[in-house]
Design a protein around this motif. Structure first.
Motif, short mmCIF file in Angstrom:
data_model
loop_
_atom_site.label_atom_id
_atom_site.label_comp_id
_atom_site.label_asym_id
_atom_site.label_seq_id
_atom_site.Cartn_x
_atom_site.Cartn_y
_atom_site.Cartn_z
N ALA A 76 25.91 9.01 -34.41
CA ALA A 76 24.76 9.86 -34.17
C ALA A 76 25.06 10.92 -33.10
O ALA A 76 25.60 10.60 -32.04
CB ALA A 76 23.56 9.02 -33.73
N GLY A 77 24.75 12.16 -33.41
CA GLY A 77 24.95 13.25 -32.47
C GLY A 77 26.33 13.88 -32.48
O GLY A 77 26.57 14.88 -31.80
N SER A 78 27.25 13.32 -33.26
CA SER A 78 28.60 13.87 -33.29
C SER A 78 28.65 15.28 -33.89
O SER A 78 29.57 16.05 -33.60
CB SER A 78 29.54 12.94 -34.08
N CYS A 79 27.65 15.62 -34.69
CA CYS A 79 27.60 16.97 -35.29
C CYS A 79 27.47 18.07 -34.25
O CYS A 79 27.86 19.22 -34.49
CB CYS A 79 26.44 17.05 -36.28
N LYS A 80 26.95 17.74 -33.07
CA LYS A 80 26.76 18.75 -32.03
C LYS A 80 28.09 19.27 -31.48
O LYS A 80 28.14 20.36 -30.90
CB LYS A 80 25.93 18.15 -30.89
N ASP A 81 29.17 18.51 -31.67
CA ASP A 81 30.47 18.90 -31.14
C ASP A 81 31.26 19.81 -32.08
O ASP A 81 32.36 20.26 -31.74
CB ASP A 81 31.33 17.66 -30.85
N LEU A 82 30.72 20.09 -33.26
CA LEU A 82 31.47 20.86 -34.26
C LEU A 82 31.52 22.34 -33.96
O LEU A 82 32.41 23.05 -34.43
CB LEU A 82 30.86 20.66 -35.65
N PHE A 83 30.58 22.84 -33.16
CA PHE A 83 30.42 24.28 -33.01
C PHE A 83 30.98 24.75 -31.66
O PHE A 83 30.34 25.49 -30.92
CB PHE A 83 28.95 24.65 -33.19
N ARG A 84 32.20 24.34 -31.40
CA ARG A 84 32.89 24.72 -30.18
C ARG A 84 33.41 26.15 -30.29
O ARG A 84 33.31 26.77 -31.34
CB ARG A 84 34.05 23.74 -29.90
N SER A 85 34.02 26.62 -29.25
CA SER A 85 34.57 27.98 -29.27
C SER A 85 35.79 28.03 -30.18
O SER A 85 36.39 27.00 -30.53
CB SER A 85 34.95 28.41 -27.86
N TRP A 86 36.18 29.24 -30.53
CA TRP A 86 37.37 29.45 -31.36
C TRP A 86 38.60 28.82 -30.72
O TRP A 86 39.43 28.22 -31.39
CB TRP A 86 37.57 30.95 -31.57
N GLU A 87 38.72 28.96 -29.41
CA GLU A 87 39.88 28.45 -28.70
C GLU A 87 39.98 26.93 -28.77
O GLU A 87 41.06 26.36 -28.61
CB GLU A 87 39.85 28.91 -27.23
N GLU A 88 38.86 26.26 -29.02
CA GLU A 88 38.84 24.80 -29.08
C GLU A 88 38.82 24.26 -30.51
O GLU A 88 38.62 23.06 -30.71
CB GLU A 88 37.61 24.27 -28.33
N ARG A 89 39.05 25.13 -31.47
CA ARG A 89 38.87 24.72 -32.87
C ARG A 89 39.85 23.63 -33.30
O ARG A 89 39.55 22.86 -34.23
CB ARG A 89 39.00 25.94 -33.80
N LEU A 90 41.02 23.56 -32.69
CA LEU A 90 42.03 22.59 -33.10
C LEU A 90 42.03 21.33 -32.23
O LEU A 90 43.01 20.59 -32.19
CB LEU A 90 43.42 23.24 -33.08
N ASP A 91 40.91 21.10 -31.55
CA ASP A 91 40.74 19.86 -30.79
C ASP A 91 40.26 18.78 -31.76
O ASP A 91 39.08 18.65 -32.03
CB ASP A 91 39.72 20.06 -29.66
N PHE A 92 41.22 18.01 -32.27
CA PHE A 92 40.89 17.04 -33.32
C PHE A 92 40.30 15.74 -32.78
O PHE A 92 40.03 14.81 -33.55
CB PHE A 92 42.12 16.76 -34.17
N SER A 93 40.09 15.68 -31.47
CA SER A 93 39.41 14.52 -30.91
C SER A 93 37.91 14.57 -31.18
O SER A 93 37.21 13.56 -31.07
CB SER A 93 39.66 14.43 -29.39
N LYS A 94 37.43 15.76 -31.53
CA LYS A 94 36.01 15.93 -31.86
C LYS A 94 35.85 15.96 -33.38
O LYS A 94 36.58 16.68 -34.06
CB LYS A 94 35.48 17.25 -31.26
N GLN A 95 34.90 15.20 -33.89
CA GLN A 95 34.71 15.16 -35.33
C GLN A 95 33.33 14.65 -35.68
O GLN A 95 32.67 13.98 -34.88
CB GLN A 95 35.75 14.24 -35.99
#
Length: 241
Positions: A76-95
């Protein structure tokens, strides 16, 4: 500009003639195929840092992340982490991942002000967990699993497996001009087991139109019943004295 066009033995990447991704694909002057709208996309086949692609994907900063919500997310709430900045797009710890053995995922994304949405990038998971389809609805609060399959989306795409953010899906821009929110329905993944998304990026323009403030101004411009009551009492007092 490069476009992706599905074919039976893989993905066909060809130069696109014309300004829109729904134009005919040509190779050596010969028309190969007409790009169906649901496949319209462009490949980032260049150095995105050198070309400053991040400057074009700044709409994520206008996502109202506190109000982002999802249906069928495993955490629950993990969807909030999807809209990070462009520079953080390849942070695969967030899903954000759907429940096991159920690939359907609905994500509702409100913006802090109306936006004009030009394109979308979806970075999915590995091992077939990337979403294979996307349907988008705009300015709706009522999309859930009871109606998502039946409602006509504003636009839909057949996605490709993209774990690096190389594929950009263009919108029908004239239909995405006053977008207060988007609801993204991912009905299936490539494996069919579950859907995993690491990042979603939006390209476009934001406006100064904030709908909550507009609504409040409309309400405040209307006289309130208690105001009439107080005015009437004041008139009575004036008539007595």
């Amino acid at each position: 500009e490069i476009v992706a066009f599905p074919k039976t033995d893989g993905l066909l990447l060809l130069p696109l003639r014309g300004s829109g991704c729904d134009q005919s694909i040509e190779r050596a002057g010969e028309r190969v195929a007409t790009m169906p709208d649901q496949f319209a996309c462009c490949a980032h086949d260049h150095d995105c840092e050198a070309n400053d692609c991040g400057a074009l994907f700044r709409l994520n900063g206008h996502v109202d992340t506190t109000k982002v919500r999802a249906l069928n997310e495993e955490v629950a709430g993990s969807c909030k982490d999807l809209f990070r900045s462009w520079e953080e797009r390849l942070d695969f710890s967030k899903q954000c991942q759907s429940e096991e053995d159920d690939p359907e995922l609905i994500i509702h994304v409100p913006f802090t002000s109306d936006v004009k949405l030009k394109s979308i990038i979806v970075i999915g998971g590995t091992d077939g967990s990337s979403p294979s389809k996307l349907k988008v609805f705009i300015n709706r609060e009522d999309v859930d699993f009871t109606n998502a399959h039946d409602l006509p989306p504003v636009q839909e795409w057949e996605l490709v497996e993209d774990t690096r953010g190389k594929m950009e899906y263009n919108t029908k821009y004239t239909k995405f001009q006053a977008v207060a929110s988007v609801t993204m329905f991912f009905p299936e993944s490539f494996s069919g087991d579950s859907t995993r998304i690491h990042w979603i990026g939006f390209k476009g323009e934001h406006t100064a139109n904030q709908r909550d403030k507009i609504v409040n101004c409309v309400y405040e411009s209307k006289p309130l019943p208690q105001d009439h009551k107080q005015e009437a009492q004041n008139n009575v007092m004036k008539s007595i004295f």
